[in-house]
Design a protein around this motif. Structure first.
Motif, PDB file in Angstrom:
ATOM      1  N   LEU A 518       0.829  -1.210   0.000  1.00  0.00           N
ATOM      2  CA  LEU A 518       0.000   0.000   0.000  1.00  0.00           C
ATOM      3  C   LEU A 518       0.861   1.258   0.000  1.00  0.00           C
ATOM      4  CD1 LEU A 518      -2.824  -1.066   2.490  1.00  0.00           C
ATOM      5  CD2 LEU A 518      -3.001  -0.802   0.019  1.00  0.00           C
ATOM      6  N   PHE A 519       1.930   1.273   0.770  1.00  0.00           N
ATOM      7  CA  PHE A 519       2.817   2.435   0.764  1.00  0.00           C
ATOM      8  C   PHE A 519       3.444   2.630  -0.612  1.00  0.00           C
ATOM      9  CE2 PHE A 519       3.365   1.887   5.547  1.00  0.00           C
ATOM     10  CZ  PHE A 519       2.553   2.982   5.824  1.00  0.00           C
ATOM     11  N   LEU A 520       3.846   1.540  -1.229  1.00  0.00           N
ATOM     12  CA  LEU A 520       4.439   1.635  -2.564  1.00  0.00           C
ATOM     13  C   LEU A 520       3.424   2.174  -3.570  1.00  0.00           C
ATOM     14  CD1 LEU A 520       6.833   1.072  -4.419  1.00  0.00           C
ATOM     15  CD2 LEU A 520       5.955  -1.250  -4.708  1.00  0.00           C
ATOM     16  N   PRO A 541      12.007   3.169  -4.729  1.00  0.00           N
ATOM     17  CA  PRO A 541      11.255   2.869  -3.494  1.00  0.00           C
ATOM     18  C   PRO A 541      11.013   1.384  -3.273  1.00  0.00           C
ATOM     19  CG  PRO A 541      10.273   4.728  -4.634  1.00  0.00           C
ATOM     20  CD  PRO A 541      11.315   4.158  -5.558  1.00  0.00           C
ATOM     21  N   VAL A 542      11.127   0.590  -4.345  1.00  0.00           N
ATOM     22  CA  VAL A 542      11.022  -0.860  -4.190  1.00  0.00           C
ATOM     23  C   VAL A 542      12.383  -1.466  -3.876  1.00  0.00           C
ATOM     24  CG1 VAL A 542      10.297  -2.999  -5.308  1.00  0.00           C
ATOM     25  CG2 VAL A 542       9.102  -0.863  -5.805  1.00  0.00           C
ATOM     26  N   THR A 543      13.413  -0.958  -4.539  1.00  0.00           N
ATOM     27  CA  THR A 543      14.735  -1.552  -4.414  1.00  0.00           C
ATOM     28  C   THR A 543      15.328  -1.388  -3.018  1.00  0.00           C
ATOM     29  OG1 THR A 543      15.167  -1.213  -6.762  1.00  0.00           O
ATOM     30  CG2 THR A 543      17.075  -1.455  -5.317  1.00  0.00           C
ATOM     31  N   VAL A 544      15.260  -0.179  -2.493  1.00  0.00           N
ATOM     32  CA  VAL A 544      15.907   0.085  -1.207  1.00  0.00           C
ATOM     33  C   VAL A 544      15.340  -0.796  -0.090  1.00  0.00           C
ATOM     34  CG1 VAL A 544      16.341   1.834   0.555  1.00  0.00           C
ATOM     35  CG2 VAL A 544      16.563   2.410  -1.874  1.00  0.00           C
ATOM     36  N   GLY A 550      16.693  -8.061   2.313  1.00  0.00           N
ATOM     37  CA  GLY A 550      17.625  -9.113   1.935  1.00  0.00           C
ATOM     38  C   GLY A 550      18.887  -9.112   2.784  1.00  0.00           C
ATOM     39  N   PHE A 551      19.379  -7.919   3.133  1.00  0.00           N
ATOM     40  CA  PHE A 551      20.558  -7.833   3.994  1.00  0.00           C
ATOM     41  C   PHE A 551      20.279  -8.418   5.379  1.00  0.00           C
ATOM     42  CE2 PHE A 551      23.017  -5.402   7.145  1.00  0.00           C
ATOM     43  CZ  PHE A 551      24.307  -5.764   6.760  1.00  0.00           C
ATOM     44  N   LEU A 570      17.539  -5.813  -6.775  1.00  0.00           N
ATOM     45  CA  LEU A 570      18.410  -5.314  -7.839  1.00  0.00           C
ATOM     46  C   LEU A 570      17.704  -5.303  -9.191  1.00  0.00           C
ATOM     47  CD1 LEU A 570      21.771  -7.048  -6.857  1.00  0.00           C
ATOM     48  CD2 LEU A 570      21.184  -4.625  -6.628  1.00  0.00           C
ATOM     49  N   ALA A 571      16.988  -6.387  -9.493  1.00  0.00           N
ATOM     50  CA  ALA A 571      16.290  -6.446 -10.781  1.00  0.00           C
ATOM     51  C   ALA A 571      15.226  -5.372 -10.898  1.00  0.00           C
ATOM     52  CB  ALA A 571      15.669  -7.828 -10.961  1.00  0.00           C
TER      53      ALA A 571
END
Length: 677
Positions: A518-520, A541-544, A550-551, A570-571
Motif C-alpha cells: 500500500l505504501f508503494l 522505493p522498491v529496491t531500497v 535481503g541484507f 536489484l532487478a
C-alpha cells in the motif's frame, strides 16, 4: 344370482381357485347397476358403491383364501375410492349431502383399520381425511370465504389430537392396553397433520411478501414514498393459521416441534404487516423487534428449550433438555413416545462430546431467522432517511451485543455483520451530509481502522473482523480513484492501518507485506499525480527496502541464496533503468547506470555473491555495448575493408592456439561462480 351361484360352486369344489374370486367380482355389480337402472343420481350411485365396498371389507375380514381377499380389496379400493371422490365433490357443492356419505365411508375405513393391523395406518388416514372433508365442508358453508382454510386446519388439528386423546392407558394384570391401536392413532395423526401442513403452506405467501417485498424496491432511496403492500388482497386469516399452528407445535415437547414453533412464530411476525395492512412505521418497528427477539434467543437459547424431553439412551438424533445450550448430558432418561414422530431415532450410543444440545440447535435456527429479518428491515428503512439511521443504529447495537455475548459461529457472523452495518451508517451519513466521493472514501477507511482496532482486542473474532474491514477498504480506494491525490492519501492511510496491525505477532507477516504494497502504491500514485516519468523514481522505493530486507535475511541466515535476498531488489531497478537507457538519447542515465552496475559487480566479486556479480556484470556489459556501439561502427567504417576480416582471422588463430588453456579458464570461472551464494 350369479354371485350366489359362483359362491355355491366354489364352496362345493374347494379345490378350484377361480369360482370364489369370480363370485366376488360378480358381487360388485348388483347395487351400482340397480341404482343406474332405477335412474339414481351420483349421490345414490356413491351410496351403492360405498355399500358394496363395505361388503368387500367384510369379505376381507372374515374370509381366509388369499385370492378372495385380494379381489375384495381391489373392489373395495375402487368402489370406495369412487364414493370418497363423490363425497368430496358433494362437500363442495352440497355439503349436507356429502357429509353423511363421507362420514359413513370414514366409519367403514376406520373399522377396517381397527380390525386389520396391516391396513391400520392407510385405512385410518383415509378415515381422517374423510372426516376432515365432511366436517370442514359443513363449517365452510357457514363462514365467510376467507375462513375456509382456517376451518379445514382446525378440523385437521382436531383429528390429529386423537394421537394424544387415544393413548390413555390402563394397566391390568394381563398387560397394558390402549384405547386405540397405535396404527389407527398414527394414521389419524398423519391425516390431520397433513391437512394442517397444507394450511400452513397456504399461509406462506404473506410471509414471503413481508420478508422479500422490501428487497424488490419500487421507490427511490430516501424518497419518502412507500411502496404498496404486496398481496394486500390475500386473506388476513393466514396469520391466524400460522398462530394456531405455532401454538400447537409449542405444546409438543419435542425438538422438531419446538423448531417448527419458532419458525412459525417468526413467520407470523413477518406476515402480520401484510395480513393486517400495518403502516410503514409499525412494519419497520415490528421487523426490528423480531430481529431483536431472535438475536436475544440466539445468545441465550436456554429458555427456548425449556420443557423438552430428554432423549433415549443411545439416541442418534439431536436432543436437549430444558435450558441446555451445549452438548447433551451423558445421563439419559427414557423418552416418552408421546408423538408419532420421535425427535430421536434409536441407533448406536453417543457420548456427550459428540452430541449437540437442543439449545444450540434452536439458537442456530432463530439466529438465521433474525438475520433474515435484519436484512429485510434495512431494505425497508431505505424509504426514509430517518428510518435508515434508526434501523442501522438499532442493528449495530443488536449485532454488537450478539458479538459480545454470543458464542461460536454466531459470534463471528454477528461481529462481521456489525462491521458492515457500521459501514452502512458511515455511507448514510456521508450521503446525508452531501460529501464528495473522495471524502466518503476517507470516512469508509475509518471503519477499516476501527475494525483493525477491535480485532486487536477481541481475539476470538479478530481475523474475521479484520478481513471484513479490509474488504471495505477496496470500495474506499475505488471511490477515491478519480482524485489521484486523495487516492494516494487513502492508500497511505490503508498502509498505516496495515502497519499497525503488523505489530501484532500473529499478523506480522501478511500485514507487513500488505502495508509495504500500500505504501508503494501510494508513492506511485503520488508520483503519477506529479507527472513524474523517470522510471528510477518508481523503482528505487522498491529496491531500497527490498535490499534492506535481503541484507537482514543474510545476517540471520548466511547460507541464504543471494538471488533470494538481493535478486528481486536489484532487478527492480537495474532492468527498468537498462531499458530506459537504451532508449535515452542523453548520456547521464547510461553513465549513472554503468557506474551503479560496476559497483554492484565489484561488490559481488568481493563478497562472492552470485546475484550481484551476474546481474551487475550483465547490465554493465549491455549498457557498455549500447554506448560503445556507435563508435565501434564508426571505427569499423573508417578502416580498410580487408582489415576486419584479417583481425578476425588473427583472433581465431590466437584462440585456436590457446584453446585448451582458454577452456580450462572458462571452467574455473564457471566453478567459481557456481560456488558463490
Amino acid at each position: 344370482m350369479l354371485a350366489g351361484a359362483w359362491t355355491a360352486y366354489g364352496a362345493g369344489l374347494s379345490r378350484l381357485r377361480i369360482p370364489l374370486p369370480a363370485a366376488v367380482v360378480a358381487g360388485q355389480l348388483p347395487l351400482p347397476l340397480g341404482v343406474l337402472a332405477a335412474g339414481g343420481g351420483p349421490t345414490a350411485f356413491a351410496w351403492a358403491a360405498l355399500a358394496t365396498a363395505a361388503a368387500d371389507g367384510a369379505v376381507i375380514l372374515w374370509t381366509r383364501p388369499a385370492a378372495v381377499r385380494i379381489t375384495a380389496a381391489v373392489g373395495a379400493a375402487t368402489l370406495g375410492g369412487w364414493a370418497l371422490l363423490t363425497g368430496g365433490w358433494l362437500s363442495l357443492v352440497s355439503p349436507w349431502s356429502g357429509a353423511p356419505l363421507l362420514l359413513a365411508a370414514a366409519a367403514i375405513a376406520l373399522f377396517t383399520a381397527w380390525r386389520t393391523s396391516a391396513a391400520a395406518v392407510a385405512g385410518s388416514v383415509v378415515a381422517g381425511l374423510a372426516v376432515i372433508t365432511a366436517v370442514g365442508g359443513l363449517l365452510r358453508a357457514a363462514v365467510p370465504s376467507d375462513w375456509t382454510v382456517p376451518v379445514y386446519v382446525l378440523c385437521g388439528l382436531a383429528v390429529a389430537s386423537v394421537w394424544r386423546a387415544g393413548r390413555r392407558e390402563t394397566a391390568p394384570e394381563a398387560g397394558r392396553t390402549r384405547a386405540l391401536p397405535a396404527g389407527v392413532r398414527l394414521g389419524l395423526a398423519c391425516a390431520g397433520a397433513g391437512v394442517a401442513a397444507l394450511g400452513v403452506v397456504w399461509s406462506l405467501p404473506p410471509v414471503a411478501a413481508g420478508l422479500l417485498g422490501p428487497l424488490a424496491r419500487t421507490t427511490g432511496v430516501w424518497s419518502g414514498e412507500h411502496a404498496g403492500q404486496p398481496l394486500a388482497s390475500f386473506p388476513g386469516t393466514a396469520a391466524l393459521v400460522l398462530a394456531v399452528a405455532a401454538v400447537v407445535l409449542a405444546a409438543v415437547p419435542r425438538l422438531w416441534a419446538r423448531c417448527g414453533a419458532l419458525a412459525l412464530t417468526w413467520a407470523l411476525l413477518t406476515a402480520l404487516p401484510v395480513s393486517l395492512g400495518l403502516p410503514y412505521a409499525a412494519t419497520l418497528t415490528l421487523q426490528l423487534l423480531t430481529t431483536a427477539a431472535a438475536l436475544a434467543g440466539a445468545v441465550r437459547p436456554g429458555p427456548l428449550a425449556r420443557g423438552l424431553r430428554r432423549p433415549e439412551a443411545g439416541a442418534a438424533g439431536t436432543a436437549g433438555t430444558a435450558g441446555t445450550t451445549g452438548a447433551e448430558s451423558p445421563a439419559a432418561t427414557p423418552a416418552a413416545s408421546g408423538t408419532p414422530w420421535g425427535a430421536w431415532v434409536p441407533s448406536r450410543p453417543r457420548t456427550a462430546a459428540s452430541g449437540v444440545g437442543a439449545g444450540t440447535v434452536l439458537g442456530r435456527i432463530v439466529y438465521g431467522l433474525g438475520l433474515g429479518s435484519a436484512v429485510s428491515a434495512v431494505a425497508l428503512s431505505l424509504d426514509s432517511r430517518g428510518a435508515t439511521f434508526t434501523a442501522l443504529g438499532a442493528l449495530l447495537v443488536l449485532l454488537g451485543g450478539t458479538a459480545a455475548f454470543g458464542t461460536g459461529a454466531r459470534r463471528v457472523v454477528a461481529a462481521c455483520a456489525a462491521v458492515l452495518t457500521a459501514a452502512g451508517l458511515v455511507l448514510a451519513a456521508a450521503a446525508a451530509g452531501g460529501f464528495e466521493d473522495h471524502w466518503t472514501a476517507l470516512a469508509l477507511l475509518g471503519v477499516t481502522a476501527a475494525a483493525a482496532a477491535v480485532g486487536a482486542k477481541a481475539r476470538p473474532v479478530a481475523l474475521p473482523v479484520e478481513i471484513t474491514g479490509a474488504a471495505l477498504a477496496l470500495p474506499a480506494f475505488a471511490l477515491a480513484a478519480p482524485r489521484p491525490a486523495f487516492l494516494a492519501l487513502t492508500l497511505a492511510l490503508g498502509g498505516v492501518v496495515a502497519a499497525a496491525t503488523a505489530v501484532r505477532p500473529e499478523r506480522r507477516r501478511f500485514a507487513s507485506w500488505t502495508a509495504a504494497a500500500l505504501f508503494l502504491l501510494a508513492a506511485w500514485v503520488r508520483l503519477a499525480a506529479w507527472e513524474v516519468t523517470i522510471p528510477e523514481a518508481y523503482t528505487l522505493p522498491v529496491t531500497v527496502p527490498a535490499l534492506a530486507v535481503g541484507f537482514l535475511r543474510r545476517r540471520r541466515d548466511p547460507e541464504a541464496s543471494s538471488w533470494a535476498a538481493y535478486g528481486p531488489g536489484l532487478a527492480a531497478t537495474l532492468l527498468p533503468s537498462l531499458v530506459a537507457a537504451w532508449t535515452d538519447p542523453e548520456w547521464a542515465r547510461p553513465l549513472a547506470l554503468g557506474l551503479a552496475a560496476l559497483a554492484v559487480t565489484l561488490l559481488g566479486a568481493r563478497f562472492r555473491l552470485q546475484a550481484l556479480l551476474v546481474l551487475g556484470g550483465a547490465v554493465l556489459a549491455l549498457d557498455g555495448l549500447h554506448e560503445l556501439a556507435p563508435y565501434v561502427v564508426q571505427a569499423v567504417g573508417a578502416l580498410p575493408r580487408w582489415l576486419p576480416p584479417a583481425l578476425a582471422g588473427l583472433l581465431l588463430l590466437a584462440v585456436g592456439a590457446t584453446y585448451e588453456q582458454r577452456l580450462r579458464d572458462a571452467r574455473r570461472l564457471r566453478d567459481r561462480v557456481a560456488r558463490m551464494r
